[in-house]
Write an enzyme that holds these catalytic residues in place. Structure first.
Site, PDB file in Angstrom:
ATOM      1  CG  ASP A   1      -1.860   1.139   1.255  1.00  0.00           C
ATOM      2  OD1 ASP A   1      -1.468   2.263   0.883  1.00  0.00           O
ATOM      3  OD2 ASP A   1      -3.017   0.923   1.621  1.00  0.00           O
ATOM      4  CG  HIS A   2       1.243   4.415  -3.111  1.00  0.00           C
ATOM      5  ND1 HIS A   2       0.015   4.088  -3.609  1.00  0.00           N
ATOM      6  CD2 HIS A   2       1.303   5.762  -3.137  1.00  0.00           C
ATOM      7  CE1 HIS A   2      -0.638   5.200  -3.913  1.00  0.00           C
ATOM      8  NE2 HIS A   2       0.123   6.232  -3.636  1.00  0.00           N
TER       9      HIS A   2
ATOM     10  CG  HIS B   1      -4.265   4.382  -0.660  1.00  0.00           C
ATOM     11  ND1 HIS B   1      -3.314   3.401  -0.720  1.00  0.00           N
ATOM     12  CD2 HIS B   1      -4.557   4.706  -1.947  1.00  0.00           C
ATOM     13  CE1 HIS B   1      -3.039   3.135  -1.989  1.00  0.00           C
ATOM     14  NE2 HIS B   1      -3.778   3.902  -2.747  1.00  0.00           N
TER      15      HIS B   1
HETATM   16  C1  BG6 Z   1      -3.785   4.783  -6.218  1.00  0.00           C
HETATM   17  C2  BG6 Z   1      -5.181   4.838  -6.774  1.00  0.00           C
HETATM   18  O1  BG6 Z   1      -3.639   3.664  -5.389  1.00  0.00           O
HETATM   19  O2  BG6 Z   1      -3.538   5.961  -5.468  1.00  0.00           O
HETATM   20  C3  BG6 Z   1      -5.337   6.059  -7.653  1.00  0.00           C
HETATM   21  O3  BG6 Z   1      -5.437   3.661  -7.524  1.00  0.00           O
HETATM   22  C4  BG6 Z   1      -4.966   7.299  -6.889  1.00  0.00           C
HETATM   23  O4  BG6 Z   1      -6.666   6.160  -8.149  1.00  0.00           O
HETATM   24  C5  BG6 Z   1      -3.603   7.148  -6.229  1.00  0.00           C
HETATM   25  O5  BG6 Z   1      -4.947   8.379  -7.803  1.00  0.00           O
HETATM   26  C6  BG6 Z   1      -3.322   8.315  -5.301  1.00  0.00           C
HETATM   27  O6  BG6 Z   1      -2.006   8.227  -4.862  1.00  0.00           O
HETATM   28  P1  BG6 Z   1      -1.201   9.531  -4.409  1.00  0.00           P
HETATM   29  O7  BG6 Z   1       0.104   9.021  -3.910  1.00  0.00           O
HETATM   30  O8  BG6 Z   1      -1.087  10.401  -5.634  1.00  0.00           O
HETATM   31  O9  BG6 Z   1      -2.031  10.176  -3.348  1.00  0.00           O
END
Ligand code: BG6
Length: 524
Positions: free
Chosen positions: A211-212, A274
């Site tokens: 989960d980034h 997230h």
């Molecule tokens: C991804 C989603 O996991 O996270 C995307 O699939 C979203 O839809 C993105 O835009 C948002 O990531 P960040 O790091 O730009 O907040």
């Protein structure tokens, strides 16, 4: 200035990273093969290869490794290397041409063409990996990265086993780990089924559900902030906190991912993963130590205490919305249903607001309001802890009816940092109390760039540290919370889908969610 500050504090502030188990510098990294399934996709170009490159540039990854791309497209090694070099030019946070080891890095990249459902292609891949391992020497450590659409996950896992690539005998045969991208399932049942498929081949301690958001510095800082500052932890409960708001707003629309997004919607795309991770870190009990299992145990305990959504009154707790045309950043944009490849009748939600309650001693009767959406007014991720008013309204005597609440804002992105909003007397003869803000800004205080989330997380998978990855039970609990809502939306077309103008802060119905409780969303 920023650098000086850090140095002067370093005597007591620095140490091994507590989020990284076994950390003794990077001595624990071992030579390995990194096999990326779905290597011709966007994630490989934009995130994975640039992250591995930057880990090499900054000296975090010094052991020999091979990156093997596996995908359906016909390509040879040098064509794939060229693609990756272009990807570095475009997406790496450090300039590739300035790095003297660029050529060596590129030579560690190679390509295998194959179909995910063809065991023969996996046999060929196995032979190729073994060849590289022989050349490299050392144990056959392998990191399998599933960067494919989720329907390919079970097939790939089955074929890895069939081709003999998954033997895990740490003494003689090195380690094998699997990294699984989101979405991990589509609902509770499919998540269970996926776990069944994964566990038929890999043990839980070999599985890294990525989960980034957990790789973002500022998300990790939530725990540092809560547990490393004596003044806040005593306030972190129902006695002092009125409510919490979590906002994850994006200006982007579906951006060429119409097929995926229209089938999933924002609840699956953002909330299940997230946002519930952010929520857990904010609300969980302090772990007794930084052992990965202890941290994950606390997150699980928290998720178990979330009051299930009252399905008879769901619309008082959950608002879904879909954007209509409007203007974002001064540019006109189409409505969701007018986007290419989106059906004109689509009922997929691009916005979600939710009111959650936690039934435990710390948070009883403290609502957590969550909102997330595409095509909103600005890109911002922030957690706002809104404190209760002082007990005695002394300022009523001087005509001040309402004081602004104290708010602690944890800004995850952009302009990462924190702010504490307090009331202060406005200079002058009259008695006026105005909100003022005390700010901490990551970039000005530390003056060093944060690594990208994928750098952090990829290094952890190579080091074998699962702290920042979701455990099987966490994933199930988060789906369990969401599942009834998803089912209701699916089965009952009469459930309201609110419209909002692109470039706004979302539908009016989301404001009502808070105003019903006498509260309002923060202006961000
Ligand atoms: C991804 C989603 O996991 O996270 C995307 O699939 C979203 O839809 C993105 O835009 C948002 O990531 P960040 O790091 O730009 O907040």
């Amino acid at each position: 200035m920023g650098n000086e500050k850090v140095e002067s504090l370093s005597g007591w502030q620095t140490g091994v990273n507590p989020f990284r188990r076994n950390q003794t510098g990077h001595a624990d990294a071992e030579p390995c093969s990194i096999i990326i399934f779905g290597a011709s996709g966007d994630l490989t170009r934009r995130k994975l290869v640039p992250a591995l490159f930057n880990l090499t540039v900054d000296g975090s990854l010094t052991v020999p490794f091979d990156i093997i791309g596996f995908a359906r497209r016909d390509k040879n090694h040098s064509e794939f290397r060229d693609d990756m070099q272009k990807a570095l030019d475009e997406f790496s946070r450090t300039n590739p041409v300035r790095f003297s080891g660029l050529e060596k890095f590129l030579m560690s990249i190679s390509y295998c063409r194959g179909n995910f459902d063809n065991p023969e292609d996996f046999k060929a891949l196995a032979g190729y990996i073994r060849e590289l391992e022989t050349q490299r020497g050392g144990p056959p450590n392998r990191l399998y990265y599933l960067a494919t659409p989720p329907d390919a996950f079970p097939e790939i896992i089955r074929n890895l086993k069939k081709s003999g690539l998954t033997v895990d005998n740490p003494v003689t045969e090195g380690w094998q780990r699997i990294v699984i991208e989101k979405p991990y399932g589509n609902d509770l049942k499919s998540a269970w089924m996926l776990t069944g498929a994964v566990h038929s081949v890999f043990k839980e301690n070999q599985v890294y559900r990525i989960d980034h958001y957990l790789g973002k510095e500022t998300v990790q800082n939530i725990l540092a902030f809560r547990l490393g500052n004596g003044i806040f932890e005593p306030l972190w409960n129902r006695r002092y906190i009125d409510h919490v708001q979590i906002t994850v707003a994006e200006t982007l629309g579906v951006e060429g991912r119409a097929g995926y997004f229209d089938a999933s919607g924002i609840a699956r795309d953002m909330l299940q993963s997230h946002i519930l991770q952010l929520f857990s870190l904010i609300a969980m009990e302090p772990p007794v130590s930084f052992d990965p299992e202890y941290i994950r145990d606390e997150k699980v305990k928290l998720l178990r205490s979330v009051r299930p959504i009252d399905m008879d009154n769901m619309q008082r707790q959950v608002v879904r919305g879909q954007y209509q045309n409007g203007s974002v950043g001064g540019k006109s944009v189409l409505g969701y249903r007018e986007e290419p490849s989106i059906s004109e009748n689509s009922r997929t939600e691009t916005y979600l607001a939710m009111r959650l309650e936690i039934d435990n001693w710390r948070w009883s009767e403290v609502p957590f309001y969550i909102r997330t959406g595409k095509r909103l007014a600005r890109k911002i991720t922030e957690v706002d802890i809104v404190f209760k008013a002082p007990p005695h309204r002394i300022f009523k005597q001087v005509g001040i009816e309402r004081l602004q609440p104290n708010v602690l804002g944890l800004r995850i992105q952009p302009e990462e940092g924190m702010s504490l909003c307090i009331g202060s007397k406005r200079p002058g003869q009259s008695y006026e109390i105005n909100p003022v803000s005390m700010e901490f800004n990551y970039s000005t205080s530390f003056g060093i760039p944060s690594p990208e989330a994928y750098e952090r997380l990829l290094l952890d998978t190579i080091l074998g540290d699962s702290t920042l990855f979701a455990r099987e039970d966490e994933v199930e609990l988060s789906w369990g919370l969401l599942d009834p809502v998803l089912k209701a939306w699916e089965n009952d077309p009469s459930i309201h889908l609110a419209n909002y103008e692109a470039g706004s802060w979302g539908p009016h119905e989301a404001d009502i969610l808070l105003s019903r409780d006498g509260r309002s969303w923060r202006d961000l």
